[in-house]
Design a protein around this motif. Structure first.
Motif, mmCIF file in Angstrom:
data_model
loop_
_atom_site.group_PDB
_atom_site.id
_atom_site.type_symbol
_atom_site.label_atom_id
_atom_site.label_comp_id
_atom_site.label_asym_id
_atom_site.label_seq_id
_atom_site.Cartn_x
_atom_site.Cartn_y
_atom_site.Cartn_z
ATOM 1 N N LEU A 38 36.294 34.504 32.886
ATOM 2 C CA LEU A 38 36.084 35.476 33.950
ATOM 3 C C LEU A 38 37.433 35.992 34.422
ATOM 4 C CD1 LEU A 38 33.466 33.486 36.087
ATOM 5 C CD2 LEU A 38 33.064 34.900 34.064
ATOM 6 N N ALA A 39 37.484 37.268 34.806
ATOM 7 C CA ALA A 39 38.744 37.859 35.272
ATOM 8 C C ALA A 39 38.454 38.902 36.336
ATOM 9 C CB ALA A 39 39.500 38.485 34.106
ATOM 10 N N ILE A 40 39.360 39.010 37.307
ATOM 11 C CA ILE A 40 39.173 39.954 38.405
ATOM 12 C C ILE A 40 40.529 40.398 38.948
ATOM 13 C CG2 ILE A 40 39.023 38.090 40.114
ATOM 14 C CD1 ILE A 40 36.924 39.763 41.591
ATOM 15 N N LYS A 41 40.647 41.678 39.247
ATOM 16 C CA LYS A 41 41.829 42.182 39.942
ATOM 17 C C LYS A 41 41.674 41.940 41.444
ATOM 18 C CE LYS A 41 42.803 46.044 36.783
ATOM 19 N NZ LYS A 41 42.934 47.517 36.692
ATOM 20 N N TYR A 42 42.784 41.634 42.103
ATOM 21 C CA TYR A 42 42.768 41.528 43.558
ATOM 22 C C TYR A 42 43.988 42.256 44.113
ATOM 23 C CZ TYR A 42 46.183 37.704 43.083
ATOM 24 O OH TYR A 42 47.295 36.956 42.792
ATOM 25 N N PRO A 187 27.229 40.519 36.848
ATOM 26 C CA PRO A 187 26.499 41.190 37.935
ATOM 27 C C PRO A 187 26.855 40.653 39.318
ATOM 28 C CG PRO A 187 25.021 40.654 36.132
ATOM 29 C CD PRO A 187 26.324 39.969 35.838
ATOM 30 N N LEU A 188 27.090 39.341 39.434
ATOM 31 C CA LEU A 188 27.475 38.767 40.721
ATOM 32 C C LEU A 188 28.852 39.254 41.140
ATOM 33 C CD1 LEU A 188 26.321 35.093 40.029
ATOM 34 C CD2 LEU A 188 25.104 36.829 41.340
ATOM 35 N N MET A 189 29.774 39.353 40.194
ATOM 36 C CA MET A 189 31.118 39.840 40.496
ATOM 37 C C MET A 189 31.092 41.306 40.904
ATOM 38 S SD MET A 189 32.965 37.882 37.306
ATOM 39 C CE MET A 189 34.589 38.587 37.509
ATOM 40 N N ARG A 190 30.258 42.111 40.246
ATOM 41 C CA ARG A 190 30.149 43.523 40.624
ATOM 42 C C ARG A 190 29.625 43.679 42.045
ATOM 43 N NH1 ARG A 190 27.448 45.213 34.888
ATOM 44 N NH2 ARG A 190 29.372 45.741 33.774
ATOM 45 N N GLU A 191 28.705 42.813 42.429
ATOM 46 C CA GLU A 191 28.108 42.903 43.765
ATOM 47 C C GLU A 191 29.116 42.582 44.859
ATOM 48 O OE1 GLU A 191 24.443 40.853 46.311
ATOM 49 O OE2 GLU A 191 24.793 40.300 44.208
ATOM 50 N N LYS A 192 29.998 41.612 44.602
ATOM 51 C CA LYS A 192 30.922 41.130 45.636
ATOM 52 C C LYS A 192 32.314 41.750 45.565
ATOM 53 C CE LYS A 192 27.943 37.994 47.121
ATOM 54 N NZ LYS A 192 27.332 38.068 48.466
ATOM 55 N N TYR A 193 32.619 42.463 44.490
ATOM 56 C CA TYR A 193 34.004 42.903 44.271
ATOM 57 C C TYR A 193 34.435 44.006 45.241
ATOM 58 C CZ TYR A 193 38.078 45.032 42.133
ATOM 59 O OH TYR A 193 39.321 45.548 41.913
ATOM 60 N N PRO A 195 38.331 46.284 45.783
ATOM 61 C CA PRO A 195 39.709 46.411 45.259
ATOM 62 C C PRO A 195 40.753 45.751 46.142
ATOM 63 C CG PRO A 195 38.535 48.507 45.147
ATOM 64 C CD PRO A 195 37.682 47.589 45.946
ATOM 65 N N ASP A 196 40.478 45.602 47.450
ATOM 66 C CA ASP A 196 41.480 45.048 48.367
ATOM 67 C C ASP A 196 41.249 43.569 48.658
ATOM 68 O OD1 ASP A 196 39.135 45.391 49.747
ATOM 69 O OD2 ASP A 196 40.090 46.098 51.603
ATOM 70 N N MET A 197 40.579 42.862 47.768
ATOM 71 C CA MET A 197 40.327 41.437 47.978
ATOM 72 C C MET A 197 41.626 40.652 48.044
ATOM 73 S SD MET A 197 37.069 40.717 45.451
ATOM 74 C CE MET A 197 36.672 39.106 46.129
ATOM 75 N N GLU A 198 41.661 39.675 48.944
ATOM 76 C CA GLU A 198 42.778 38.746 48.974
ATOM 77 C C GLU A 198 42.609 37.702 47.872
ATOM 78 O OE1 GLU A 198 45.378 39.108 50.736
ATOM 79 O OE2 GLU A 198 44.691 40.681 52.093
ATOM 80 N N GLU A 199 43.687 36.995 47.582
ATOM 81 C CA GLU A 199 43.630 36.009 46.508
ATOM 82 C C GLU A 199 42.585 34.936 46.778
ATOM 83 O OE1 GLU A 199 46.401 32.513 44.523
ATOM 84 O OE2 GLU A 199 47.387 34.248 45.444
ATOM 85 N N GLY A 200 42.490 34.462 48.018
ATOM 86 C CA GLY A 200 41.525 33.428 48.352
ATOM 87 C C GLY A 200 40.090 33.884 48.141
ATOM 88 N N GLU A 201 39.798 35.142 48.499
ATOM 89 C CA GLU A 201 38.450 35.671 48.296
ATOM 90 C C GLU A 201 38.118 35.772 46.811
ATOM 91 O OE1 GLU A 201 37.336 38.905 51.492
ATOM 92 O OE2 GLU A 201 39.391 39.240 50.832
ATOM 93 N N ALA A 202 39.072 36.274 46.030
ATOM 94 C CA ALA A 202 38.834 36.424 44.593
ATOM 95 C C ALA A 202 38.653 35.063 43.931
ATOM 96 C CB ALA A 202 40.002 37.177 43.951
ATOM 97 N N ARG A 203 39.448 34.097 44.349
ATOM 98 C CA ARG A 203 39.325 32.757 43.760
ATOM 99 C C ARG A 203 37.972 32.127 44.114
ATOM 100 N NH1 ARG A 203 43.754 27.994 43.284
ATOM 101 N NH2 ARG A 203 42.323 26.350 42.633
ATOM 102 N N ALA A 204 37.540 32.283 45.373
ATOM 103 C CA ALA A 204 36.242 31.734 45.774
ATOM 104 C C ALA A 204 35.105 32.365 44.978
ATOM 105 C CB ALA A 204 36.029 31.945 47.276
#
Length: 265
Positions: A38-42, A187-193, A195-204
């Motif tokens: 899994l991968a996400i930009k924050y 789908p879960l990541m799309r729902e919660k994503y 662009p301005d997420m902090e690192e802690g939010e993205a990690r959780a």
């Protein structure tokens, strides 16, 4: 018959002169495999996450296989699929990075000509498509994370996240998942994503998705790693750690369709 090693690293049997020719055997299916990445930009970079299980067929055999790997000071890759092919790809990229370092005008990091993440991704696209065209693919889906370069060679503030599959198909996105995660976690990541997420939010968010994959994917494990690459040129990969899990949900305990089973599907 004697065993000989031909060019390309494939073992074949030396046949008698009456035989037409020696054949080269290709990998027709993966054997030791890892599951989702899994991968996400924050806000400040890119996060990758994966478990540390490599299965031998249906056996959960290797429980400390690391599939998140730094390639140079500004690029991370994560891979699912055949683990030996992932090791081969990693060695290839690290060899290229060493050649870049040795042929640079200076040996100092700030003046080196390391490839940026987008260049690594573009190179992998060519490698995977080349192997696919030879009907001998590398059985991996690879996620590449890092930062792009500006025209003057400096590192851009724009993070990069791209995926390459085993036949050379490649694309970029803000959130990516491979394996079973592309069906359940994406789908879960799309729902919660955001662009301005902090690192802690993205990690959780990534940990929640890994936990759900552990519940639903029989090739997943709750022993995981998190990796990140940041704008200041740091690639950090955590040591493996275990996620807390909860198995008392009614859906896990109650019998299905009145069949009197143990609660499994």
């Amino acid at each position: 018959m004697s065993l000989s090693l031909q060019a390309g690293g494939s073992a074949t049997r030396a046949l008698s002169s009456t035989a037409p020719s020696a054949t080269t055997s290709h990998t027709t299916s993966p054997i030791t495999t890892g599951t989702s990445v899994l991968a996400i930009k924050y806000r400040s970079g890119v996060l990758l996450a994966a478990d540390t299980l490599v299965s031998y067929g249906s056996m959960a055999k290797y429980k400390n296989a690391r599939r998140l790997l730094p390639i140079n000071s500004s690029t991370l890759i994560g891979g699912s699929g055949e683990y030996s092919d992932l090791q081969s790809v990693t060695e290839l990229l690290k060899r290229n990075a060493l050649e870049d370092r040795c042929t640079a005008d200076s040996l100092y990091n700030e003046e080196s000509n390391e490839e940026c993440a987008k260049e690594v991704w573009s190179y992998l696209r060519a490698v995977m498509y080349n192997r696919r065209s030879k009907m001998n693919p590398l059985w991996n889906d690879l996620v590449v994370a890092g930062f792009k370069k500006n025209e003057d060679g400096t590192i851009s503030d724009e993070p990069f996240l791209g995926l390459v599959d085993k036949i050379g198909t490649a694309y970029e996105d803000d959130i990516l998942a491979t394996g079973f995660g592309s069906y359940i976690a994406l789908p879960l990541m799309r729902e919660k994503y955001r662009p301005d997420m902090e690192e802690g939010e993205a990690r959780a968010l990534l940990e929640d998705c890994l936990r759900i994959l552990f519940y639903r994917d029989c090739r997943a494990l709750n022993r995981v790693q998190i990796a990140k690459v940041t704008r200041d040129g740091k690639c950090l990969v955590s040591e493996p750690y275990e996620l807390d899990t909860y198995w008392d949900f009614k859906g896990f305990v109650n019998s299905k369709a009145g069949l009197g089973t143990d609660g499994g599907w």
